[in-house]
Design a protein around this motif. Sequence first.
Motif, PDB file in Angstrom:
ATOM      1  N   THR A  68       0.718  -1.143   0.006  1.00 55.94           N
ATOM      2  CA  THR A  68       0.160  -0.086  -0.065  1.00 55.94           C
ATOM      3  C   THR A  68       0.977   1.414   0.107  1.00 55.94           C
ATOM      4  O   THR A  68       1.900   1.320   0.705  1.00 55.94           O
ATOM      5  CB  THR A  68      -0.781   0.053   1.146  1.00 55.94           C
ATOM      6  OG1 THR A  68      -1.584  -1.381   1.455  1.00 55.94           O
ATOM      7  CG2 THR A  68      -1.587   1.041   1.613  1.00 55.94           C
ATOM      8  N   ALA A  69       0.739   2.042  -0.797  1.00 57.22           N
ATOM      9  CA  ALA A  69       1.255   3.647  -0.937  1.00 57.22           C
ATOM     10  C   ALA A  69       0.460   4.327  -0.036  1.00 57.22           C
ATOM     11  O   ALA A  69      -0.388   5.018  -0.045  1.00 57.22           O
ATOM     12  CB  ALA A  69       1.266   3.874  -2.414  1.00 57.22           C
ATOM     13  N   ARG A  70       0.993   4.400   1.331  1.00 54.53           N
ATOM     14  CA  ARG A  70       0.065   4.914   2.533  1.00 54.53           C
ATOM     15  C   ARG A  70      -0.002   6.663   2.121  1.00 54.53           C
ATOM     16  O   ARG A  70      -0.886   6.978   2.422  1.00 54.53           O
ATOM     17  CB  ARG A  70       1.090   4.794   3.846  1.00 54.53           C
ATOM     18  CG  ARG A  70      -0.227   4.755   4.707  1.00 54.53           C
ATOM     19  CD  ARG A  70      -1.019   3.744   5.013  1.00 54.53           C
ATOM     20  NE  ARG A  70      -0.807   2.215   5.425  1.00 54.53           N
ATOM     21  CZ  ARG A  70      -1.464   1.396   5.471  1.00 54.53           C
ATOM     22  NH1 ARG A  70      -2.770   1.396   4.663  1.00 54.53           N
ATOM     23  NH2 ARG A  70      -0.953   0.156   5.918  1.00 54.53           N
ATOM     24  N   ASP A  71       1.104   7.039   1.721  1.00 49.60           N
ATOM     25  CA  ASP A  71       0.968   8.461   1.429  1.00 49.60           C
ATOM     26  C   ASP A  71       0.091   8.822   0.339  1.00 49.60           C
ATOM     27  O   ASP A  71      -0.666   9.737   0.515  1.00 49.60           O
ATOM     28  CB  ASP A  71       2.485   9.002   0.990  1.00 49.60           C
ATOM     29  CG  ASP A  71       3.184   8.304  -0.296  1.00 49.60           C
ATOM     30  OD1 ASP A  71       2.587   7.222  -0.445  1.00 49.60           O
ATOM     31  OD2 ASP A  71       4.148   8.746  -0.482  1.00 49.60           O
ATOM     32  N   LEU A  72      -0.259   8.127  -0.835  1.00 50.76           N
ATOM     33  CA  LEU A  72      -1.127   8.355  -1.883  1.00 50.76           C
ATOM     34  C   LEU A  72      -2.641   7.898  -1.093  1.00 50.76           C
ATOM     35  O   LEU A  72      -3.587   8.541  -1.414  1.00 50.76           O
ATOM     36  CB  LEU A  72      -0.873   7.519  -3.256  1.00 50.76           C
ATOM     37  CG  LEU A  72       0.502   7.613  -3.939  1.00 50.76           C
ATOM     38  CD1 LEU A  72       0.497   6.817  -5.106  1.00 50.76           C
ATOM     39  CD2 LEU A  72       0.533   9.069  -3.944  1.00 50.76           C
ATOM     40  N   GLN A  73      -2.540   6.815  -0.555  1.00 54.80           N
ATOM     41  CA  GLN A  73      -4.001   6.444   0.034  1.00 54.80           C
ATOM     42  C   GLN A  73      -4.369   7.404   1.118  1.00 54.80           C
ATOM     43  O   GLN A  73      -5.686   7.814   0.873  1.00 54.80           O
ATOM     44  CB  GLN A  73      -3.885   5.111   1.088  1.00 54.80           C
ATOM     45  CG  GLN A  73      -5.065   4.819   1.499  1.00 54.80           C
ATOM     46  CD  GLN A  73      -5.008   3.555   2.472  1.00 54.80           C
ATOM     47  OE1 GLN A  73      -3.700   3.622   3.231  1.00 54.80           O
ATOM     48  NE2 GLN A  73      -5.973   2.670   2.404  1.00 54.80           N
ATOM     49  N   GLN A  74      -3.665   8.105   1.777  1.00 57.31           N
ATOM     50  CA  GLN A  74      -3.972   9.382   2.690  1.00 57.31           C
ATOM     51  C   GLN A  74      -4.572  10.417   1.852  1.00 57.31           C
ATOM     52  O   GLN A  74      -5.544  10.950   2.248  1.00 57.31           O
ATOM     53  CB  GLN A  74      -2.678   9.949   3.389  1.00 57.31           C
ATOM     54  CG  GLN A  74      -3.094  10.451   4.797  1.00 57.31           C
ATOM     55  CD  GLN A  74      -4.118   9.488   5.823  1.00 57.31           C
ATOM     56  OE1 GLN A  74      -3.841   8.166   5.760  1.00 57.31           O
ATOM     57  NE2 GLN A  74      -5.199  10.430   6.186  1.00 57.31           N
ATOM     58  N   LYS A  75      -4.080  10.698   0.780  1.00 56.45           N
ATOM     59  CA  LYS A  75      -4.474  11.533  -0.207  1.00 56.45           C
ATOM     60  C   LYS A  75      -5.815  11.205  -0.745  1.00 56.45           C
ATOM     61  O   LYS A  75      -6.620  12.061  -0.680  1.00 56.45           O
ATOM     62  CB  LYS A  75      -3.582  12.029  -1.288  1.00 56.45           C
ATOM     63  CG  LYS A  75      -2.591  13.191  -1.053  1.00 56.45           C
ATOM     64  CD  LYS A  75      -1.794  13.470  -2.631  1.00 56.45           C
ATOM     65  CE  LYS A  75      -0.445  13.974  -1.988  1.00 56.45           C
ATOM     66  NZ  LYS A  75       0.611  13.754  -3.202  1.00 56.45           N
ATOM     67  N   CYS A  76      -6.002  10.138  -1.245  1.00 59.72           N
ATOM     68  CA  CYS A  76      -7.410   9.486  -1.622  1.00 59.72           C
ATOM     69  C   CYS A  76      -8.261   9.666  -0.451  1.00 59.72           C
ATOM     70  O   CYS A  76      -9.625  10.102  -1.141  1.00 59.72           O
ATOM     71  CB  CYS A  76      -7.219   8.033  -2.001  1.00 59.72           C
ATOM     72  SG  CYS A  76      -6.024   7.749  -3.379  1.00 59.72           S
ATOM     73  N   LYS A  77      -7.940   9.350   0.863  1.00 57.62           N
ATOM     74  CA  LYS A  77      -9.164   9.489   1.454  1.00 57.62           C
ATOM     75  C   LYS A  77      -9.519  10.977   1.803  1.00 57.62           C
ATOM     76  O   LYS A  77     -10.768  11.337   1.981  1.00 57.62           O
ATOM     77  CB  LYS A  77      -8.469   9.041   3.095  1.00 57.62           C
ATOM     78  CG  LYS A  77      -8.535   7.378   3.055  1.00 57.62           C
ATOM     79  CD  LYS A  77      -7.924   7.040   4.271  1.00 57.62           C
ATOM     80  CE  LYS A  77      -7.811   5.434   4.406  1.00 57.62           C
ATOM     81  NZ  LYS A  77      -7.108   4.953   5.784  1.00 57.62           N
ATOM     82  N   GLN A  78      -8.401  11.808   1.856  1.00 58.77           N
ATOM     83  CA  GLN A  78      -8.826  13.145   2.082  1.00 58.77           C
ATOM     84  C   GLN A  78      -9.729  13.792   1.148  1.00 58.77           C
ATOM     85  O   GLN A  78     -10.489  14.394   1.331  1.00 58.77           O
ATOM     86  CB  GLN A  78      -7.581  14.041   2.109  1.00 58.77           C
ATOM     87  CG  GLN A  78      -6.770  13.961   3.481  1.00 58.77           C
ATOM     88  CD  GLN A  78      -5.415  14.524   3.551  1.00 58.77           C
ATOM     89  OE1 GLN A  78      -5.033  15.089   2.378  1.00 58.77           O
ATOM     90  NE2 GLN A  78      -4.633  14.270   4.536  1.00 58.77           N
TER      91      GLN A  78
END
Length: 203
Positions: A87-97
């Motif tokens: 999981t690309a956690r940084d990209l996932q965080q952006k997606c969630k936001q």
Amino acid sequence: MKIICIGRNYADHVKEMNSPENEDPVFFLKPDTALLLRNRPFYYPDYSNNIHYEAELVIRIDRNGKHIREAFANDYYSEIGFGLDMTARDLQQKCKQNGAPWEIAKGFDSSAPISRFIPLTDLKNVENIEFSLKKNGEVVQHGFSKDMIFSVDRIIAHVSKYITLKMGDIIFTGTPSGVGPVKIGDRLEGFIEDKKMLSTLIK
Ligand code: MG
């Protein structure tokens, strides 16, 4: 074939991610190009600075079916493997936001290293399957299938209501707590019970 992944399926991981609890299993898909087989190395992609491992039990569907009832779901799989939901956690965080879909964070190339599959009948305790992940020789995740919020049979019943399952499809069943980052040079090793299933070098 398709890869279906269940999110938020272990209470301790839900807590560590500050995620809400759900009434039904949450799932998303990875494309077949995410598969990384035969212990090939995982190449750290240049578009992320925070790639995480998530150790998961994976099952392979061996019969086509839709609207499968939970009571009959165990007729649809007979083997289990070990997988990493990279999981690309940084990209996932952006997606969630942004309320955006997760695909770039979860479905990128080689984001699904998977072991060989073994028959469930080979396990010592199929009712409560123990699995673990070592990073550079140290255990970082340790789970038991009994701690799943939604059982494999419940997952199959839920997913097949919306998406027809076909022979060869793979289901990632969620990760326990202990997810964390990898860096180039790390070695990840996955175990089911005492069987070493997977070994992935981060390059
Ligand atoms: Mg996962």
